[in-house]
Write a protein that holds these residues in place. Structure first.
Motif, short mmCIF file in Angstrom:
data_model
loop_
_atom_site.label_atom_id
_atom_site.label_comp_id
_atom_site.label_asym_id
_atom_site.label_seq_id
_atom_site.Cartn_x
_atom_site.Cartn_y
_atom_site.Cartn_z
N GLU A 44 47.92 -23.21 23.86
CA GLU A 44 47.76 -21.82 24.27
C GLU A 44 47.28 -21.79 25.71
OE1 GLU A 44 46.45 -20.10 19.92
OE2 GLU A 44 44.88 -20.76 21.30
N PHE A 45 47.70 -20.77 26.43
CA PHE A 45 47.37 -20.64 27.84
C PHE A 45 46.80 -19.25 28.10
CE2 PHE A 45 50.86 -23.54 27.21
CZ PHE A 45 50.49 -24.65 27.94
N LEU A 46 45.97 -19.15 29.13
CA LEU A 46 45.42 -17.87 29.53
C LEU A 46 46.27 -17.30 30.65
CD1 LEU A 46 43.17 -15.74 29.36
CD2 LEU A 46 41.93 -17.07 31.09
N GLY A 47 46.84 -16.13 30.41
CA GLY A 47 47.61 -15.43 31.42
C GLY A 47 46.78 -14.34 32.05
N ARG A 48 46.89 -14.20 33.36
CA ARG A 48 46.09 -13.22 34.10
C ARG A 48 47.02 -12.45 35.02
NH1 ARG A 48 44.81 -14.23 38.93
NH2 ARG A 48 43.19 -13.70 40.17
N LEU A 49 47.00 -11.13 34.89
CA LEU A 49 47.82 -10.24 35.70
C LEU A 49 46.89 -9.26 36.40
CD1 LEU A 49 50.86 -9.61 36.23
CD2 LEU A 49 50.71 -7.99 34.34
N VAL A 50 46.88 -9.27 37.73
CA VAL A 50 46.02 -8.37 38.49
C VAL A 50 46.88 -7.24 39.05
CG1 VAL A 50 44.40 -8.15 40.41
CG2 VAL A 50 44.50 -10.30 39.11
N LEU A 51 46.53 -6.02 38.68
CA LEU A 51 47.30 -4.86 39.09
C LEU A 51 46.50 -3.99 40.05
CD1 LEU A 51 48.69 -3.78 35.60
CD2 LEU A 51 49.75 -5.29 37.30
N GLY A 52 47.20 -3.38 40.97
CA GLY A 52 46.61 -2.44 41.91
C GLY A 52 47.68 -1.47 42.36
N VAL A 53 47.29 -0.53 43.20
CA VAL A 53 48.24 0.47 43.69
C VAL A 53 48.48 0.22 45.17
CG1 VAL A 53 48.64 2.94 44.05
CG2 VAL A 53 47.49 2.15 41.97
N GLU A 54 49.76 0.19 45.54
CA GLU A 54 50.17 0.04 46.93
C GLU A 54 51.35 0.97 47.16
OE1 GLU A 54 50.42 -3.91 49.28
OE2 GLU A 54 52.42 -3.59 48.41
N ASN B 152 58.00 -14.90 24.72
CA ASN B 152 57.83 -13.45 24.85
C ASN B 152 56.66 -12.95 24.00
OD1 ASN B 152 59.96 -12.98 26.67
ND2 ASN B 152 61.43 -13.08 25.00
N GLU B 153 56.20 -13.81 23.09
CA GLU B 153 55.06 -13.48 22.24
C GLU B 153 53.78 -13.73 23.02
OE1 GLU B 153 55.41 -12.70 18.80
OE2 GLU B 153 57.57 -12.65 19.13
N ARG B 154 52.86 -12.81 22.95
CA ARG B 154 51.56 -12.99 23.60
C ARG B 154 50.55 -12.09 22.92
NH1 ARG B 154 54.93 -10.68 27.59
NH2 ARG B 154 54.70 -8.44 27.62
N GLU B 155 49.29 -12.40 23.16
CA GLU B 155 48.21 -11.62 22.58
C GLU B 155 47.36 -11.04 23.71
OE1 GLU B 155 44.24 -12.40 19.87
OE2 GLU B 155 45.92 -13.79 19.70
N TYR B 156 47.15 -9.76 23.66
CA TYR B 156 46.33 -9.07 24.66
C TYR B 156 44.86 -9.35 24.38
CZ TYR B 156 43.83 -5.07 26.61
OH TYR B 156 42.94 -4.26 27.26
N PHE B 157 44.13 -9.77 25.42
CA PHE B 157 42.69 -10.02 25.29
C PHE B 157 41.84 -8.86 25.79
CE2 PHE B 157 42.80 -14.95 25.41
CZ PHE B 157 42.92 -15.00 24.04
#
Length: 116
Positions: free
Chosen positions: A94-104, A66-71
């Protein structure tokens, strides 16, 4: 709603709970919870069988911390990509997490979610 006009802080207020849900659902191998906030196109691309295979074969995906660092945020076209440093409770590194957000349908949806 125009995500591109929001500040990073405002985007994080939206993104963090979505990522919390993805982490919890992935750790519990809960497919319906995992796709809960996906866009229609993401739901079609994320078959239950394929995600189940990934959960079975990639231990990191079911032991996310649940711990993560915002880039930071990347704004492009009508989407915002939120980048995080993510770790696992079982897999070192360590891993790079990527979340792509948009509006629908006037709601913020997940248009992409990956971890490398």
């Amino acid at each position: 709603m125009n995500l591109l006009e929001k500040t990073d802080k405002e985007i994080l207020e939206i993104a963090d709970p979505l990522l919390d849900n993805l982490v919890e659902s992935s750790n519990n191998k809960d497919y319906l919870g995992f796709i809960k906030h996906f866009s229609k196109a993401m739901i079609l691309a994320a078959s239950e069988v394929e995600i189940g295979k990934q959960w079975t074969s990639i231990e990191m995906l079911t032991s996310l911390s649940n711990e993560r660092e915002y880039f930071g945020c990347l704004r492009r076209n009508s989407h915002v990509t939120v980048l995080y440093k993510q770790t696992s409770n079982k897999v070192p590194g360590e891993f790079l997490g990527r979340l792509v957000l948009g509006v629908e349908d006037e709601k913020v949806k997940i248009f992409g979610a990956t971890i490398f």
